[in-house]
Design a protein around this motif. Structure first.
Motif, mmCIF file in Angstrom:
data_model
loop_
_atom_site.group_PDB
_atom_site.id
_atom_site.type_symbol
_atom_site.label_atom_id
_atom_site.label_comp_id
_atom_site.label_asym_id
_atom_site.label_seq_id
_atom_site.Cartn_x
_atom_site.Cartn_y
_atom_site.Cartn_z
ATOM 1 N N VAL A 15 0.865 -1.182 0.000
ATOM 2 C CA VAL A 15 0.000 0.000 0.000
ATOM 3 C C VAL A 15 0.901 1.232 0.000
ATOM 4 O O VAL A 15 1.767 1.370 0.875
ATOM 5 C CB VAL A 15 -0.921 0.014 1.240
ATOM 6 C CG1 VAL A 15 -1.790 1.259 1.244
ATOM 7 C CG2 VAL A 15 -1.783 -1.249 1.287
ATOM 8 N N SER A 16 0.714 2.113 -0.962
ATOM 9 C CA SER A 16 1.560 3.308 -1.026
ATOM 10 C C SER A 16 1.381 4.166 0.226
ATOM 11 O O SER A 16 0.312 4.172 0.846
ATOM 12 C CB SER A 16 1.231 4.130 -2.280
ATOM 13 O OG SER A 16 -0.124 4.517 -2.280
ATOM 14 N N GLU A 54 0.853 7.243 0.762
ATOM 15 C CA GLU A 54 -0.252 8.204 0.815
ATOM 16 C C GLU A 54 -1.589 7.552 1.146
ATOM 17 O O GLU A 54 -2.556 8.236 1.486
ATOM 18 C CB GLU A 54 -0.359 8.974 -0.506
ATOM 19 C CG GLU A 54 -0.550 8.124 -1.724
ATOM 20 C CD GLU A 54 0.753 7.822 -2.447
ATOM 21 O OE1 GLU A 54 0.696 7.661 -3.681
ATOM 22 O OE2 GLU A 54 1.811 7.766 -1.792
ATOM 23 N N ASN A 55 -1.657 6.228 1.052
ATOM 24 C CA ASN A 55 -2.882 5.511 1.402
ATOM 25 C C ASN A 55 -2.810 4.872 2.791
ATOM 26 O O ASN A 55 -3.625 4.015 3.128
ATOM 27 C CB ASN A 55 -3.197 4.447 0.352
ATOM 28 C CG ASN A 55 -3.627 5.059 -0.973
ATOM 29 O OD1 ASN A 55 -4.269 6.106 -0.993
ATOM 30 N ND2 ASN A 55 -3.254 4.432 -2.069
ATOM 31 N N ILE A 56 -1.823 5.296 3.578
ATOM 32 C CA ILE A 56 -1.736 4.885 4.984
ATOM 33 C C ILE A 56 -1.827 6.160 5.820
ATOM 34 O O ILE A 56 -0.924 6.996 5.804
ATOM 35 C CB ILE A 56 -0.424 4.138 5.283
ATOM 36 C CG1 ILE A 56 -0.314 2.885 4.403
ATOM 37 C CG2 ILE A 56 -0.358 3.749 6.761
ATOM 38 C CD1 ILE A 56 0.984 2.123 4.575
ATOM 39 N N MET A 57 -2.949 6.300 6.516
ATOM 40 C CA MET A 57 -3.211 7.520 7.283
ATOM 41 C C MET A 57 -3.467 7.169 8.743
ATOM 42 O O MET A 57 -4.393 6.423 9.052
ATOM 43 C CB MET A 57 -4.418 8.257 6.694
ATOM 44 C CG MET A 57 -4.267 8.569 5.214
ATOM 45 S SD MET A 57 -5.802 9.170 4.485
ATOM 46 C CE MET A 57 -5.401 9.060 2.734
ATOM 47 N N GLU A 58 -2.590 7.706 9.592
ATOM 48 C CA GLU A 58 -2.654 7.428 11.034
ATOM 49 C C GLU A 58 -2.659 5.919 11.263
ATOM 50 O O GLU A 58 -1.687 5.259 10.971
ATOM 51 C CB GLU A 58 -3.865 8.127 11.656
ATOM 52 C CG GLU A 58 -3.777 9.650 11.577
ATOM 53 C CD GLU A 58 -4.921 10.339 12.251
ATOM 54 O OE1 GLU A 58 -5.896 9.672 12.666
ATOM 55 O OE2 GLU A 58 -4.861 11.579 12.380
ATOM 56 N N ASN A 59 -3.765 5.368 11.725
ATOM 57 C CA ASN A 59 -3.768 3.931 12.023
ATOM 58 C C ASN A 59 -4.628 3.133 11.038
ATOM 59 O O ASN A 59 -5.083 2.027 11.343
ATOM 60 C CB ASN A 59 -4.285 3.687 13.454
ATOM 61 C CG ASN A 59 -5.752 4.053 13.608
ATOM 62 O OD1 ASN A 59 -6.252 4.901 12.874
ATOM 63 N ND2 ASN A 59 -6.432 3.424 14.553
ATOM 64 N N ASP A 81 -9.927 -10.434 9.830
ATOM 65 C CA ASP A 81 -8.780 -11.234 9.403
ATOM 66 C C ASP A 81 -7.510 -10.391 9.460
ATOM 67 O O ASP A 81 -7.512 -9.206 9.112
ATOM 68 C CB ASP A 81 -8.979 -11.754 7.979
ATOM 69 C CG ASP A 81 -10.001 -12.881 7.915
ATOM 70 O OD1 ASP A 81 -10.290 -13.474 8.967
ATOM 71 O OD2 ASP A 81 -10.499 -13.160 6.794
ATOM 72 N N LYS A 82 -6.411 -11.004 9.879
ATOM 73 C CA LYS A 82 -5.128 -10.319 9.976
ATOM 74 C C LYS A 82 -4.404 -10.352 8.630
ATOM 75 O O LYS A 82 -4.423 -11.362 7.915
ATOM 76 C CB LYS A 82 -4.246 -10.981 11.046
ATOM 77 C CG LYS A 82 -4.835 -10.965 12.452
ATOM 78 C CD LYS A 82 -4.906 -9.568 13.003
ATOM 79 C CE LYS A 82 -5.238 -9.549 14.488
ATOM 80 N NZ LYS A 82 -6.560 -10.140 14.811
ATOM 81 N N VAL A 83 -3.774 -9.250 8.284
ATOM 82 C CA VAL A 83 -2.989 -9.155 7.059
ATOM 83 C C VAL A 83 -1.704 -8.387 7.349
ATOM 84 O O VAL A 83 -1.595 -7.674 8.352
ATOM 85 C CB VAL A 83 -3.762 -8.429 5.927
ATOM 86 C CG1 VAL A 83 -4.943 -9.257 5.465
ATOM 87 C CG2 VAL A 83 -4.193 -7.043 6.363
ATOM 88 N N SER A 84 -0.751 -8.533 6.450
ATOM 89 C CA SER A 84 0.499 -7.774 6.533
ATOM 90 C C SER A 84 0.438 -6.645 5.515
ATOM 91 O O SER A 84 0.059 -6.863 4.364
ATOM 92 C CB SER A 84 1.693 -8.687 6.253
ATOM 93 O OG SER A 84 2.893 -7.954 6.198
ATOM 94 N N ILE A 85 0.788 -5.431 5.950
ATOM 95 C CA ILE A 85 0.770 -4.262 5.082
ATOM 96 C C ILE A 85 2.192 -3.713 4.950
ATOM 97 O O ILE A 85 2.877 -3.496 5.945
ATOM 98 C CB ILE A 85 -0.140 -3.144 5.653
ATOM 99 C CG1 ILE A 85 -1.585 -3.623 5.758
ATOM 100 C CG2 ILE A 85 -0.043 -1.882 4.806
ATOM 101 C CD1 ILE A 85 -2.261 -3.885 4.428
ATOM 102 N N ASN A 86 2.628 -3.498 3.690
ATOM 103 C CA ASN A 86 3.929 -2.902 3.421
ATOM 104 C C ASN A 86 3.713 -1.564 2.725
ATOM 105 O O ASN A 86 2.885 -1.457 1.820
ATOM 106 C CB ASN A 86 4.758 -3.836 2.531
ATOM 107 C CG ASN A 86 6.157 -3.330 2.285
ATOM 108 O OD1 ASN A 86 6.360 -2.346 1.590
ATOM 109 N ND2 ASN A 86 7.149 -4.021 2.820
#
Length: 250
Positions: free
Chosen positions: A6-7, A9-14, A36-41
Motif C-alpha cells: 500500500v503506497s 499516501e494511502n496509509i493515514m494514522e492507524n 482477518d489479519k494481514v500484513s501491510i507494506n
C-alpha cells in the motif's frame, strides 16, 4: 498471513486503504473477511500488522495494529541487466529474479537480440512490474524491485558507474568462475553487484571487449551452456550465496 503493498499516501494514522486489483482479489479469491489479519507494506520497506475493518468493491480498510520489525532484503544490492530473450521468457525472468532478491532489472538490446518491434517491448514494462509486485507478495519481499524501460547496450555504462562489482557470464570464458572470484576479493568492500546476461545468441565479441574495458569480470558458470533465463538465475544465486543472504547467516 497474506501480504499487501500500500503506497504511503494511502496509509493515514492507524488506517491503511487497499485499492485497485487487490480489492477484488481479497473478497473474490482469498475470501478474506473483517477481522482477518494481514500484513501491510508501505512500498518503502516498512511493514505493519493489520486487521481488516471493512471490505467493499472500491476499497478495503485495514486497521494498523503494530509496526513489525521485519526486513527480508539482502545485505547486497544486485542489479540484473538482461539481454532480451525471445517469446515470454522475460515474464519468468522478472518473477524469479524478484524471488532471489535482486534490487532492479533492466532489459537490454544487445547485438544479437532478436526483437521484431522494440517499441512493442516497451509496452510490456507495466506487466513486468505487476509480475514483480505479485512475486514480492509471495516471497515476502520488503521492497518492490523496479523493472526499468529497455535500453540499448551502449547506454548501460552510465548505470554501471556506481556499481562495485560487475559480473558477466560468458560461454567462451573457461578459467575464472564466481567461486574463484569470491575467494580473491574483499567482500566487505562490495555493496552492489551488476549482472549482465546476454540473449539467446550470446554476446558479440566486441561487446565483451567493451565490458572488459569498463572493468567487468567475465566469468564461467561451468562446462555446460545455460539458456539465457537459466544463466541469470544461476549467477544471481551464486552471488547471493557468496555475498548475500542465500543459504542462511551461519
Amino acid at each position: 498471513m497474506h501480504k499487501f503493498f500500500v503506497s504511503k499516501e494511502n496509509i493515514m494514522e492507524n488506517t491503511a486503504y487497499i485499492l485497485g486489483e487487490d480489492v477484488r482479489h481479497i473478497y473474490k479469491v482469498l475470501r478474506l473477511k473483517p477481522g482477518d489479519k494481514v500484513s501491510i507494506n508501505d512500498c518503502c520497506g516498512e511493514e505493519f500488522l493489520g486487521s481488516i475493518k471493512t471490505i467493499d468493491r472500491e476499497q478495503v480498510q485495514v486497521e494498523i495494529l503494530e509496526k513489525l520489525n521485519l526486513d527480508n532484503e539482502s545485505n547486497i544490492d544486485i542489479y540484473l541487466f538482461q539481454g532480451f530473450p525471445k517469446s515470454s521468457k522475460m515474464d519468468l525472468i522478472v518473477q524469479k529474479a524478484t524471488e532471489l532478491g535482486v534490487k532492479g532489472i533492466t532489459p537490454i538490446f544487445t547485438d544479437r537480440v532478436v526483437v521484431k518491434n522494440k517499441q512493442g517491448e516497451l509496452k510490456k514494462v507495466d506487466r513486468w512490474n505487476r509480475i514483480v509486485k505479485e512475486s514480492c507478495k509471495q516471497c515476502k519481499r520488503s521492497i518492490i524491485p523496479k523493472v526499468n524501460n529497455p535500453m540499448e547496450f551502449k547506454n548501460i555504462q552510465q548505470l554501471l558507474k556506481n556499481i562495485d562489482l560487475i559480473i558477466v557470464p560468458y560461454e567462451n570464458e573457461q578459467n575464472t568462475g564466481i567461486k574463484n572470484l569470491a575467494q580473491n576479493i574483499d567482500k566487505n568492500k562490495i555493496e552492489s553487484i551488476g549482472i549482465i546476461v546476454g540473449p539467446e545468441g550470446g554476446f558479440a565479441e566486441e561487446e565483451i571487449n567493451t565490458l572488459k574495458d569498463i572493468g567487468a569480470n567475465i566469468v564461467t558458470l561451468g562446462p555446460r551452456i545455460l539458456r539465457t533465463e537459466t544463466a541469470g538465475f544461476v549467477c544471481t544465486s551464486l552471488l547471493m550465496y557468496e555475498f548475500g543472504d542465500l543459504g542462511g547467516s551461519n
